[in-house]
Write a protein that holds these residues in place. Structure first.
Motif, PDB file in Angstrom:
ATOM      1  N   ILE A   1      -0.061  -4.887  -0.837  1.00 34.89           N
ATOM      2  CA  ILE A   1      -1.037  -5.497  -1.749  1.00 34.89           C
ATOM      3  C   ILE A   1      -0.339  -6.182  -2.918  1.00 34.89           C
ATOM      4  CG2 ILE A   1      -2.869  -4.977  -3.416  1.00 34.89           C
ATOM      5  CD1 ILE A   1      -3.720  -2.696  -1.473  1.00 34.89           C
ATOM      6  N   LEU A   2       0.654  -5.525  -3.505  1.00 33.57           N
ATOM      7  CA  LEU A   2       1.324  -6.097  -4.667  1.00 33.57           C
ATOM      8  C   LEU A   2       2.174  -7.307  -4.296  1.00 33.57           C
ATOM      9  CD1 LEU A   2       2.320  -2.862  -6.604  1.00 33.57           C
ATOM     10  CD2 LEU A   2       0.411  -4.406  -7.058  1.00 33.57           C
ATOM     11  N   GLU A   3       2.819  -7.266  -3.144  1.00 32.58           N
ATOM     12  CA  GLU A   3       3.597  -8.428  -2.702  1.00 32.58           C
ATOM     13  C   GLU A   3       2.693  -9.631  -2.475  1.00 32.58           C
ATOM     14  OE1 GLU A   3       5.587  -6.990   0.724  1.00 32.58           O
ATOM     15  OE2 GLU A   3       6.988  -5.717  -0.420  1.00 32.58           O
ATOM     16  N   GLN A   4       1.530  -9.400  -1.855  1.00 33.12           N
ATOM     17  CA  GLN A   4       0.593 -10.500  -1.629  1.00 33.12           C
ATOM     18  C   GLN A   4      -0.023 -10.971  -2.944  1.00 33.12           C
ATOM     19  OE1 GLN A   4       0.308 -11.981   1.358  1.00 33.12           O
ATOM     20  NE2 GLN A   4       1.879 -10.508   1.973  1.00 33.12           N
ATOM     21  N   ALA A   5      -0.290 -10.032  -3.844  1.00 29.86           N
ATOM     22  CA  ALA A   5      -0.853 -10.404  -5.146  1.00 29.86           C
ATOM     23  C   ALA A   5       0.118 -11.285  -5.920  1.00 29.86           C
ATOM     24  CB  ALA A   5      -1.192  -9.149  -5.947  1.00 29.86           C
ATOM     25  N   LEU A   6       1.416 -10.986  -5.831  1.00 24.40           N
ATOM     26  CA  LEU A   6       2.413 -11.802  -6.516  1.00 24.40           C
ATOM     27  C   LEU A   6       2.402 -13.224  -5.961  1.00 24.40           C
ATOM     28  CD1 LEU A   6       4.731 -12.138  -8.502  1.00 24.40           C
ATOM     29  CD2 LEU A   6       6.275 -11.176  -6.772  1.00 24.40           C
ATOM     30  N   ARG A   7       2.304 -13.352  -4.649  1.00 29.61           N
ATOM     31  CA  ARG A   7       2.242 -14.688  -4.053  1.00 29.61           C
ATOM     32  C   ARG A   7       1.015 -15.455  -4.553  1.00 29.61           C
ATOM     33  NH1 ARG A   7       4.055 -11.661   0.559  1.00 29.61           N
ATOM     34  NH2 ARG A   7       6.173 -12.267   1.152  1.00 29.61           N
ATOM     35  N   ILE A   8      -0.101 -14.748  -4.658  1.00 26.65           N
ATOM     36  CA  ILE A   8      -1.324 -15.390  -5.138  1.00 26.65           C
ATOM     37  C   ILE A   8      -1.167 -15.822  -6.591  1.00 26.65           C
ATOM     38  CG2 ILE A   8      -3.759 -14.973  -5.688  1.00 26.65           C
ATOM     39  CD1 ILE A   8      -3.835 -13.122  -3.208  1.00 26.65           C
ATOM     40  N   LEU A   9      -0.563 -14.960  -7.420  1.00 27.59           N
ATOM     41  CA  LEU A   9      -0.347 -15.311  -8.830  1.00 27.59           C
ATOM     42  C   LEU A   9       0.503 -16.574  -8.952  1.00 27.59           C
ATOM     43  CD1 LEU A   9       0.378 -11.806 -10.432  1.00 27.59           C
ATOM     44  CD2 LEU A   9      -1.660 -13.224 -10.756  1.00 27.59           C
ATOM     45  N   ILE A  10       1.510 -16.692  -8.088  1.00 21.02           N
ATOM     46  CA  ILE A  10       2.382 -17.868  -8.129  1.00 21.02           C
ATOM     47  C   ILE A  10       1.644 -19.102  -7.619  1.00 21.02           C
ATOM     48  CG2 ILE A  10       4.486 -18.901  -7.194  1.00 21.02           C
ATOM     49  CD1 ILE A  10       5.671 -16.044  -7.121  1.00 21.02           C
TER      50      ILE A  10
ATOM     51  N   PRO B   1      -5.787  -2.774   3.691  1.00 20.25           N
ATOM     52  CA  PRO B   1      -5.368  -3.503   2.482  1.00 20.25           C
ATOM     53  C   PRO B   1      -5.518  -5.005   2.601  1.00 20.25           C
ATOM     54  CG  PRO B   1      -3.494  -2.479   3.617  1.00 20.25           C
ATOM     55  CD  PRO B   1      -4.725  -1.917   4.221  1.00 20.25           C
ATOM     56  N   ILE B   2      -5.488  -5.558   3.835  1.00 17.30           N
ATOM     57  CA  ILE B   2      -5.636  -7.000   3.989  1.00 17.30           C
ATOM     58  C   ILE B   2      -6.993  -7.461   3.488  1.00 17.30           C
ATOM     59  CG2 ILE B   2      -6.494  -6.804   6.353  1.00 17.30           C
ATOM     60  CD1 ILE B   2      -4.222  -9.567   4.935  1.00 17.30           C
ATOM     61  N   SER B   3      -8.013  -6.604   3.599  1.00 18.75           N
ATOM     62  CA  SER B   3      -9.340  -6.988   3.113  1.00 18.75           C
ATOM     63  C   SER B   3      -9.356  -7.082   1.594  1.00 18.75           C
ATOM     64  CB  SER B   3     -10.393  -5.988   3.594  1.00 18.75           C
ATOM     65  OG  SER B   3     -10.185  -4.700   3.041  1.00 18.75           O
ATOM     66  N   LEU B   4      -8.562  -6.245   0.928  1.00 18.72           N
ATOM     67  CA  LEU B   4      -8.476  -6.318  -0.526  1.00 18.72           C
ATOM     68  C   LEU B   4      -7.798  -7.615  -0.957  1.00 18.72           C
ATOM     69  CD1 LEU B   4      -8.916  -4.966  -3.260  1.00 18.72           C
ATOM     70  CD2 LEU B   4      -6.731  -3.819  -2.978  1.00 18.72           C
ATOM     71  N   VAL B   5      -6.758  -8.022  -0.214  1.00 17.80           N
ATOM     72  CA  VAL B   5      -6.070  -9.282  -0.523  1.00 17.80           C
ATOM     73  C   VAL B   5      -7.032 -10.457  -0.349  1.00 17.80           C
ATOM     74  CG1 VAL B   5      -4.195 -10.818   0.160  1.00 17.80           C
ATOM     75  CG2 VAL B   5      -3.817  -8.341   0.082  1.00 17.80           C
ATOM     76  N   ALA B   6      -7.844 -10.414   0.690  1.00 20.90           N
ATOM     77  CA  ALA B   6      -8.821 -11.475   0.910  1.00 20.90           C
ATOM     78  C   ALA B   6      -9.822 -11.548  -0.242  1.00 20.90           C
ATOM     79  CB  ALA B   6      -9.548 -11.255   2.231  1.00 20.90           C
TER      80      ALA B   6
END
Length: 312
Positions: free
Chosen positions: A183-192, A20-25
């Motif tokens: 993935i969703l926790e990291q996506a939220l950080r990116i959105l912010i 999943p880290i690759s998806l966040v990247a």
């Protein structure tokens, strides 16, 4: 006939597919050229489905309209099954289930579709191999902008409250659930960080329409009734699709025990002899643990966590 479009086998381990880290990247890179939060949610719907072998992934949000009413809205949906009609996964039956989870503020682990939806809809879904459904709950005090497709002024920024919906052939594995949570926790950080969401104080902006400002302002402790959320202890503690929590804070435990769905915040503060700081911390703790819901005296739900800061 069951759809023959290939979906990755959910029984495969994450190591055999992609971490999943690759998806966040990839998301970090993709957001450089994106301009609206709905673009991010649509990208996530498609990529999560591809990466984790989940045929249908959707983002449902709680949305405030100009009349001050809250309702569930599908903001993004992606299917790995080309022949699956959209109305199979976006319809009034699904809206009613998602709306209840959004208001109750919790997710739900994988259940057979026959246990969640009407027999007719469940039968239709199983024709396409969609035997199970799960919902992941995500919430933050940052504000979600109105949908990109909506005319300006029809909707207002709303504190982010999301159910991510998953239709699958088999129950989501613990590995899939952990990957989704990451993935969703990291996506939220990116959105912010990338400023796709607005700060809570935007609700007080003079550019907001009159109805929205009225809905979120002018309330006092005597106007708000806290209620206990649904009992989530039935879910396993390590299941990220549930939100069971142990109340470690002493004042929060006392406050939770005193909540009966009738007393206002002012009544509770007085009965427990809480000062402003004690009360604010206890209420904020219970909200963060998703153990209570706030509503007005006329039972209109309040989703704005930052309202606590304006009350004390």
């Amino acid at each position: 006939m069951q759809d023959k479009h290939h979906v990755p086998d959910p029984s495969q381990s994450m190591g055999e597919r992609k971490q999943p880290i690759s998806l966040v990247a990839q998301l970090l890179q993709a957001t450089i050229t994106m301009h609206h939060v709905d673009e991010v949610l649509l990208w996530l719907s498609d990529k999560i489905g591809q990466y984790l072998g989940i045929p249908v992934v959707q983002f449902w949000t709680m949305q405030l309209d100009r009349s001050g009413e809250l309702h569930a809205e599908a903001r993004a949906s992606a299917s790995q099954l080309p022949s699956l009609p959209q109305q199979a996964t976006i319809n009034q039956y699904i809206v009613s289930v998602v709306d209840r989870l959004l208001l109750e503020q919790h997710g739900i682990a994988s259940l057979p579709v026959a246990d969640v939806f009407s027999p007719v809809l469940a039968s239709f879904l199983t024709r396409y191999g969609l035997q199970y459904w799960a919902g992941y709950f995500l919430q933050h005090e940052m504000l979600l902008p109105p949908a990109r497709r909506e005319p300006e002024g029809k909707q207002s920024p709303t504190p982010l409250t999301i159910i991510v919906s998953f239709f699958s052939q088999a129950p989501l594995s613990k590995e899939q659930e952990r990957a989704i949570a990451f993935i969703l926790e990291q996506a939220l950080r990116i959105l912010i960080n990338r400023r796709f969401l607005a700060a809570p104080d935007a609700l007080l902006s003079p550019t907001l329409d009159k109805q929205s400002r009225k809905f979120f302002s002018g309330l006092t402790l005597a106007d708000i009734v806290p209620r206990r959320a649904q009992d989530l202890e039935a879910f396993q503690a390590d299941n990220p699709f549930a939100n069971a929590a142990i109340l470690e804070d002493k004042n929060a435990r006392r406050l939770y025990a005193a909540i009966d769905g009738r007393k206002t915040m002012a009544d509770l503060m007085k009965g427990l002899a809480f000062g402003p700081q004690e009360g604010a911390e206890a209420f904020r703790y219970l909200l963060n643990q998703q153990k209570i819901q706030l509503s007005t005296l006329d039972e209109k739900p309040l989703e704005n966590f930052s309202i606590i800061d304006s009350l004390f």
